[in-house]
Enzyme design. Sequence first.
Site, PDB file in Angstrom:
ATOM      1  N   SER A 254       0.960  -1.209   0.250  1.00 36.64           N
ATOM      2  CA  SER A 254      -0.086  -0.367  -0.379  1.00 36.64           C
ATOM      3  C   SER A 254       0.704   0.661   0.021  1.00 36.64           C
ATOM      4  O   SER A 254       1.509   0.967   0.998  1.00 36.64           O
ATOM      5  CB  SER A 254      -0.816   0.076   1.328  1.00 36.64           C
TER       6      SER A 254
ATOM      7  N   HIS B  52      -1.014  -0.815  -4.565  1.00 33.44           N
ATOM      8  CA  HIS B  52      -2.502  -1.031  -3.600  1.00 33.44           C
ATOM      9  C   HIS B  52      -2.306   0.730  -3.371  1.00 33.44           C
ATOM     10  O   HIS B  52      -1.653   0.864  -2.631  1.00 33.44           O
ATOM     11  CB  HIS B  52      -2.655  -1.766  -2.158  1.00 33.44           C
TER      12      HIS B  52
ATOM     13  N   ASP C 266      -4.602   3.439  -1.761  1.00 37.06           N
ATOM     14  CA  ASP C 266      -6.194   4.222  -0.482  1.00 37.06           C
ATOM     15  C   ASP C 266      -6.147   5.319  -1.305  1.00 37.06           C
ATOM     16  O   ASP C 266      -5.334   6.481  -1.065  1.00 37.06           O
ATOM     17  CB  ASP C 266      -4.840   3.992   0.269  1.00 37.06           C
TER      18      ASP C 266
ATOM     19  N   MET D 144      -8.478   8.491   0.372  1.00 36.37           N
ATOM     20  CA  MET D 144      -9.623   8.443   1.538  1.00 36.37           C
ATOM     21  C   MET D 144     -10.396   9.731   0.486  1.00 36.37           C
ATOM     22  O   MET D 144      -9.248  11.008   0.416  1.00 36.37           O
ATOM     23  CB  MET D 144      -8.833   8.506   2.668  1.00 36.37           C
TER      24      MET D 144
ATOM     25  N   HIS E 218      -8.320   0.662  -3.270  1.00 32.81           N
ATOM     26  CA  HIS E 218      -9.123   0.636  -2.601  1.00 32.81           C
ATOM     27  C   HIS E 218     -10.022   2.265  -2.125  1.00 32.81           C
ATOM     28  O   HIS E 218      -9.622   2.885  -1.931  1.00 32.81           O
ATOM     29  CB  HIS E 218      -8.283   0.263  -1.757  1.00 32.81           C
TER      30      HIS E 218
ATOM     31  N   MET F   3     -11.952   4.551  -0.267  1.00 30.67           N
ATOM     32  CA  MET F   3     -12.841   4.361   0.898  1.00 30.67           C
ATOM     33  C   MET F   3     -13.511   6.126   0.757  1.00 30.67           C
ATOM     34  O   MET F   3     -12.809   7.439   1.463  1.00 30.67           O
ATOM     35  CB  MET F   3     -11.650   4.576   1.746  1.00 30.67           C
TER      36      MET F   3
ATOM     37  N   MET G 135     -12.070  -5.948   5.395  1.00 27.23           N
ATOM     38  CA  MET G 135     -10.828  -4.683   5.709  1.00 27.23           C
ATOM     39  C   MET G 135     -10.252  -5.836   7.107  1.00 27.23           C
ATOM     40  O   MET G 135     -11.640  -6.255   8.067  1.00 27.23           O
ATOM     41  CB  MET G 135     -11.457  -3.659   6.042  1.00 27.23           C
TER      42      MET G 135
ATOM     43  N   ASP H 179      -7.211  -6.794   4.442  1.00 26.63           N
ATOM     44  CA  ASP H 179      -6.465  -5.527   4.145  1.00 26.63           C
ATOM     45  C   ASP H 179      -6.257  -4.741   5.882  1.00 26.63           C
ATOM     46  O   ASP H 179      -7.378  -4.136   6.517  1.00 26.63           O
ATOM     47  CB  ASP H 179      -6.887  -4.451   3.497  1.00 26.63           C
TER      48      ASP H 179
HETATM   49  C1  DX5 Z   1      -6.559   1.401   5.657  1.00 28.55           C
HETATM   50  C2  DX5 Z   1      -6.039   1.401   4.151  1.00 28.55           C
HETATM   51  C3  DX5 Z   1      -4.894   0.194   3.580  1.00 28.55           C
HETATM   52  C4  DX5 Z   1      -3.317   0.176   4.744  1.00 28.55           C
HETATM   53  C5  DX5 Z   1      -3.121  -0.522   5.489  1.00 28.55           C
HETATM   54  O1  DX5 Z   1      -7.295   2.204   4.897  1.00 28.55           O
HETATM   55  O2  DX5 Z   1      -7.238   0.892   3.590  1.00 28.55           O
HETATM   56  O3  DX5 Z   1      -4.354  -0.481   2.910  1.00 28.55           O
HETATM   57  O4  DX5 Z   1      -2.642   0.901   3.709  1.00 28.55           O
HETATM   58  O5  DX5 Z   1      -1.893  -0.602   6.413  1.00 28.55           O
HETATM   59  P1  DX5 Z   1      -0.884  -1.123   7.340  1.00 28.55           P
HETATM   60  O6  DX5 Z   1      -0.600  -2.536   6.246  1.00 28.55           O
HETATM   61  O7  DX5 Z   1      -0.250  -0.331   7.955  1.00 28.55           O
HETATM   62  O8  DX5 Z   1      -1.846  -1.751   8.141  1.00 28.55           O
HETATM   63 ZN    ZN Z   2      -6.542  -0.517   1.267  1.00 27.57          ZN
END
Ligand code: DX5
Ligand code: ZN
Length: 226
Positions: free
Chosen positions: A11, A36, A38, A40, A69, A71, A140, A176
């Site tokens: 990620s 990956h 993320d 947000m 991903h 969010m 998750m 994840d």
């Molecule tokens: C959290 C993200 C993850 C995050 C995971 O909301 O969706 O992808 O980067 O990070 P680690 O592996 O540090 O828990």
């Molecule tokens: Zn993620």
Amino acid sequence: MTTRPIRIAPSILSADFSRLGEEVAAIDAAGADYIHVDIMDGHFVPNITFGPLVMASVRKITRLPFDVHLMIAPADDFIAAFAKAGADIITVHAEAGPHLHRSLQAIKAEGKKAGVAINPATPVSTLAHVIDDIDLLLVMSVNPGFGGQSFIAESLNKLRQARALIGNRPIDLEVDGGISPDNAQAVAQAGANVFVAGSSIYGGNDAATYAPRIAAIRSAASTRLA
Ligand code: DX5
Ligand code: ZN
């Protein structure tokens, strides 16, 4: 037990954003299978990352699949933008809106693989009637929003339920949150085959560490068959 290939998906949330291109190139060279990404929005989750323009700029750095991903809520308005920015897999949250089936249709209409993520409190059964419409199911194992959180142990039960729902369908089961070499074997034995890892790969942001860290997760995950 799944026979789908193990995939390691670092990620870039834990990358050094001031050197994002270099960090993506380094993780590719270190043996990552997916990138990956993320996304947000400060609304669905209590944090903000970046949007399709930044993603498109790093898309040129690597040929690895972009596992995006989302969010964000609502998600539908942005699916086309992330498709055009170079996503290969687009994952929406089941909790992000009232019309999950419509979101999946929108992803498919862009010609992309469709994923659904479920938060720790959301039951696997919420996906029973869309399971034939998805390519990837993301469990998750932390509450989304931040890297570096601890793995929620109940996620192992949930992964087993998700694997049972998937059955023999050609669907990837991704996990994840809080993944490290210490729990990758248990997570793989519970049925996951795609392993997202942020802080356990990018922590310290030293490219020399990335290959051994990816290899350690892959090796632990691969012992599922032992
Ligand atoms: C959290 C993200 C993850 C995050 C995971 O909301 O969706 O992808 O980067 O990070 P680690 O592996 O540090 O828990
Ligand atoms: Zn993620």
